[in-house]
Scaffold this motif. Structure first.
Motif, PDB file in Angstrom:
ATOM      1  N   TRP A  25      -3.706   8.385  -3.058  1.00 20.17           N
ATOM      2  CA  TRP A  25      -3.302   7.018  -3.390  1.00 20.17           C
ATOM      3  C   TRP A  25      -4.494   6.057  -3.332  1.00 20.17           C
ATOM      4  O   TRP A  25      -5.598   6.433  -3.667  1.00 20.17           O
ATOM      5  CB  TRP A  25      -2.142   6.586  -2.483  1.00 20.17           C
ATOM      6  CG  TRP A  25      -0.932   7.437  -2.691  1.00 20.17           C
ATOM      7  CD1 TRP A  25      -0.732   8.720  -2.199  1.00 20.17           C
ATOM      8  CD2 TRP A  25       0.208   7.141  -3.488  1.00 20.17           C
ATOM      9  NE1 TRP A  25       0.480   9.196  -2.647  1.00 20.17           N
ATOM     10  CE2 TRP A  25       1.084   8.253  -3.419  1.00 20.17           C
ATOM     11  CE3 TRP A  25       0.595   6.024  -4.243  1.00 20.17           C
ATOM     12  CZ2 TRP A  25       2.311   8.276  -4.080  1.00 20.17           C
ATOM     13  CZ3 TRP A  25       1.822   6.040  -4.882  1.00 20.17           C
ATOM     14  CH2 TRP A  25       2.667   7.165  -4.801  1.00 20.17           C
ATOM     15  N   GLY A  35      -1.044  10.721  -6.676  1.00 21.75           N
ATOM     16  CA  GLY A  35       0.095   9.793  -6.583  1.00 21.75           C
ATOM     17  C   GLY A  35       0.715   9.406  -7.914  1.00 21.75           C
ATOM     18  O   GLY A  35       1.126   8.266  -8.093  1.00 21.75           O
ATOM     19  N   THR A  36       0.789  10.339  -8.845  1.00 28.26           N
ATOM     20  CA  THR A  36       1.432  10.175 -10.182  1.00 28.26           C
ATOM     21  C   THR A  36       0.758   9.115 -11.052  1.00 28.26           C
ATOM     22  O   THR A  36       1.363   8.626 -12.014  1.00 28.26           O
ATOM     23  CB  THR A  36       2.948   9.804 -10.090  1.00 28.26           C
ATOM     24  OG1 THR A  36       3.101   8.411  -9.770  1.00 28.26           O
ATOM     25  CG2 THR A  36       3.676  10.633  -9.045  1.00 28.26           C
ATOM     26  N   ILE A  49       0.859  -1.193   0.000  1.00 24.59           N
ATOM     27  CA  ILE A  49       0.000   0.000   0.000  1.00 24.59           C
ATOM     28  C   ILE A  49       0.890   1.236   0.000  1.00 24.59           C
ATOM     29  O   ILE A  49       2.088   1.136   0.229  1.00 24.59           O
ATOM     30  CB  ILE A  49      -0.943   0.039   1.229  1.00 24.59           C
ATOM     31  CG1 ILE A  49      -0.127  -0.024   2.533  1.00 24.59           C
ATOM     32  CG2 ILE A  49      -1.941  -1.116   1.176  1.00 24.59           C
ATOM     33  CD1 ILE A  49      -0.957   0.177   3.790  1.00 24.59           C
ATOM     34  N   GLY A  50       0.283   2.386  -0.246  1.00 34.93           N
ATOM     35  CA  GLY A  50       1.050   3.628  -0.392  1.00 34.93           C
ATOM     36  C   GLY A  50       1.460   4.269   0.921  1.00 34.93           C
ATOM     37  O   GLY A  50       1.498   5.495   1.020  1.00 34.93           O
ATOM     38  N   ASP A  51       1.776   3.469   1.909  1.00 34.69           N
ATOM     39  CA  ASP A  51       2.161   3.974   3.228  1.00 34.69           C
ATOM     40  C   ASP A  51       3.677   3.897   3.376  1.00 34.69           C
ATOM     41  O   ASP A  51       4.237   2.834   3.627  1.00 34.69           O
ATOM     42  CB  ASP A  51       1.465   3.144   4.313  1.00 34.69           C
ATOM     43  CG  ASP A  51       1.979   3.472   5.707  1.00 34.69           C
ATOM     44  OD1 ASP A  51       2.760   4.429   5.857  1.00 34.69           O
ATOM     45  OD2 ASP A  51       1.593   2.762   6.665  1.00 34.69           O
TER      46      ASP A  51
END
Lengths: 385, 385
Positions: free
Chosen positions: A166, A199-200, A19-21
């Protein structure tokens, strides 16, 4: 004083999720000189930066960071700036160099501040530090209902600014994304400050990003962050020109002053977000803050992890009163939470850098032992790390 | 076919000197699938890229390159391009990712070319490959007399184009630099093609670079290379505007398509120099070549090492007849010379990519054993490499 000893600690949660963490692991730096200790943190892949610290030289501008650092003399702030130039020149052909140097540079400011008994924000040239309004930075829920619930809880905790990013955003349809943004707006209330972070996800695809623009404008987002990768300047420029009412934010990936400057000069962004743990530390981040003021762009920290990183990332714009919003991690891992004994807690809804020598953050060395990952790197029979 | 197996070989000369010779070590990549083997090479710090290949995941966009590559399906050129997108997205927060991916990407083209029995230059869209005029790429002598001697010898060997770079240039006074340029011109003769490479020595200091401009113009240098670091777009732009008769070249450090494009769009350079071993391989380099044609800028390879790297770096502009000069390594280490059984030798003063399947270069596996560096990376008791 001369830098005697540098330690790199790779810390990790027992399980790292996909995950985006970014707080699930950490590369923490301890610098020792003259009986004093300075602490810093890289926002980088720990193992890659450790390799960059000790790798054998490949040629004259492809050297390990360590070779430029150990034994270097640090007496004044300018010594840190100049050491940064040396590290970058000697590591020109190693892309990881700025990420690795960042945490060391931060630790050197902390060290020198303790030596001079001065907070780092003063050492970089500010008379005083202004409190900032923290925005609660968090991941989107998996469903709009979950995003709504997260936003409500954040409001209930006293935050009036929130950023969602994200997760699912940009991975489904534009309608699904619209529903998430609507839920976030509903949860934080019509007067809350709401940011959205893509988040791109669309790399450099302007059309895909623009499909989301109507909803973002309708829900009055304060900024729309990273629709594209940081290098896609033309995509930022095209979207910012087509949608003047949708302020763009970006820059967290900038690994040097120039990359950040380009987003301002050529990308048309209105908020420049800098992670001192990536850009090469506090000095280049401060240079970006100065440039942002000159160009009427707002500087914001990028911080999703520890309060050591938070203090370092607040420092470069601590003295700019009008740049008054700051990213504040509210979903950090236990590792990130436990790393520091000092907590930078909101006070009357505002947060600021500690007013103590160095970065003013005490690191808990027991936390380092608790989460430490053992690393051994052996090259041709020689243990380098 | 699916990528079954990837090996990274760290090779090194027994002694690595503190000089600007990037051929003293190498990171060579072997990719296996369907009983076939493809070879590639990264222009990167071997140990840092090895760490990047196997590092534990930090979060969703901070993953090791390996995780995206092993098991991926490669049937068409577009599969390689798309895998590159995946690698970059999964490795967004690891600065080293493009350097590491480059050699793997090159090896995949070689592998697929062998499978399809087609040279890579055709697979990227060229009907034929045009021969190029090689310039002998070498380091400055320590004194002007030594530079003169090197230039004379190069001319005697049949080269009519020569580039001198690095070494003392920019480290002494402008007068000393002028004497080196004069010596190089004298040595190669008034009709020879002469380039000067400053190796980013002035970072972003336009004034320091401009002090050398009169001498460079007087001696009719074909281009003036990398007075500044690749990110210093404003410095390139300022110098190119002030000195329209001094064509600037740059781009070897570009680690993605965008960075190269920026030097063209915002830097005013006239020659874009791409190393396929850094930019993420052949596909992004080809995209730069296409963009250069569109913008009337000349594409040139950057190659100082092996003939495997040379074949990979010639491929992106092999089919552009008018972009007819190429960098040719003449001072490579024994490691670099011995790596390939195939040599791309000048023929009637011209060199070109081999007209055989893949990259057309046979690697000597005995050379790999001879120069191989043993690497062990152990994380929490688990051997990752």
């Amino acid at each position: 004083m001369r830098i005697e000893h540098v330690e790199l600690f790779y810390l990790s949660m027992p399980e790292v999720k996909d995950i985006g963490d970014g707080s699930q692991d950490a590369l923490v730096i301890k610098v020792c000189a003259d009986g004093l200790v300075g602490w810093g943190e890289c926002e980088a892949s720990p193992l890659v930066s450790i390799a960059n610290w000790i790798c054998p030289m490949s040629h004259s501008v492809c050297k390990p960071v360590r070779d430029s650092v150990i034994g270097a003399k640090i007496e004044t702030p300018n010594d840190i700036v100049e050491l940064g130039e040396i590290v970058r020149a000697n590591g020109l052909d190693i892309a990881q160099t700025d990420h690795t140097w960042s945490g060391i540079e931060i630790a050197l400011w902390d060290l020198l501040g303790k030596k001079l008994q001065t907070p780092v924000y003063r050492m970089v040239g500010y008379e005083r530090a202004y409190p900032k309004t923290p925005y609660a930075s968090q991941l989107f829920g998996d469903t709009p209902a979950e995003t709504l619930e997260k936003a409500k809880q954040t409001l209930a905790k006293g935050y009036h600014a929130v950023k969602f990013g994200w997760g699912v955003y940009g991975r489904g349809t534009a309608d699904e994304d619209r529903d998430h943004v609507a839920a976030a707006r509903e949860g934080i209330g019509k007067d809350g400050i709401l940011m959205i972070d893509a988040g791109t996800i669309w790399r450099d695809n302007v059309e895909a990003a623009e499909l989301r623009a109507d909803a973002l404008e309708r829900h009055h987002v304060y900024w729309f962050e990273e629709p594209f990768v940081g290098e896609a300047l033309h995509a930022y420029k095209t979207l910012s020109t087509r949608r003047p009412n949708l302020p763009l934010a970006g820059g967290e990936g900038a690994s040097n002053f120039h990359s950040a400057r380009h987003l301002i000069d050529y990308g048309g962004i209105r908020f420049i977000q800098i992670d001192t743990g990536r850009i090469g530390g506090i000095a280049p981040a401060k240079a970006v803050a100065d440039y942002a003021v000159e160009k009427n762009v707002t500087f914001v920290n990028h911080t999703f992890t520890t309060h050591l990183a938070l203090s370092a990332s607040l420092t470069p714009f601590a003295g700019i009163e009008s740049h008054n919003i700051c990213e504040y991690p509210v979903e950090a891992s236990s590792l990130a939470v436990e790393l520091t004994n000092t907590r930078i807690e909101p006070n009357n809804g505002q947060v600021g850098v500690p007013d103590s020598p160095g970065l003013g953050v005490e690191v808990n060395e027991q936390t380092i032992e608790k989460y430490r990952v053992d690393v051994q790197i052996v090259v041709d029979g020689r243990r380098l790390f």
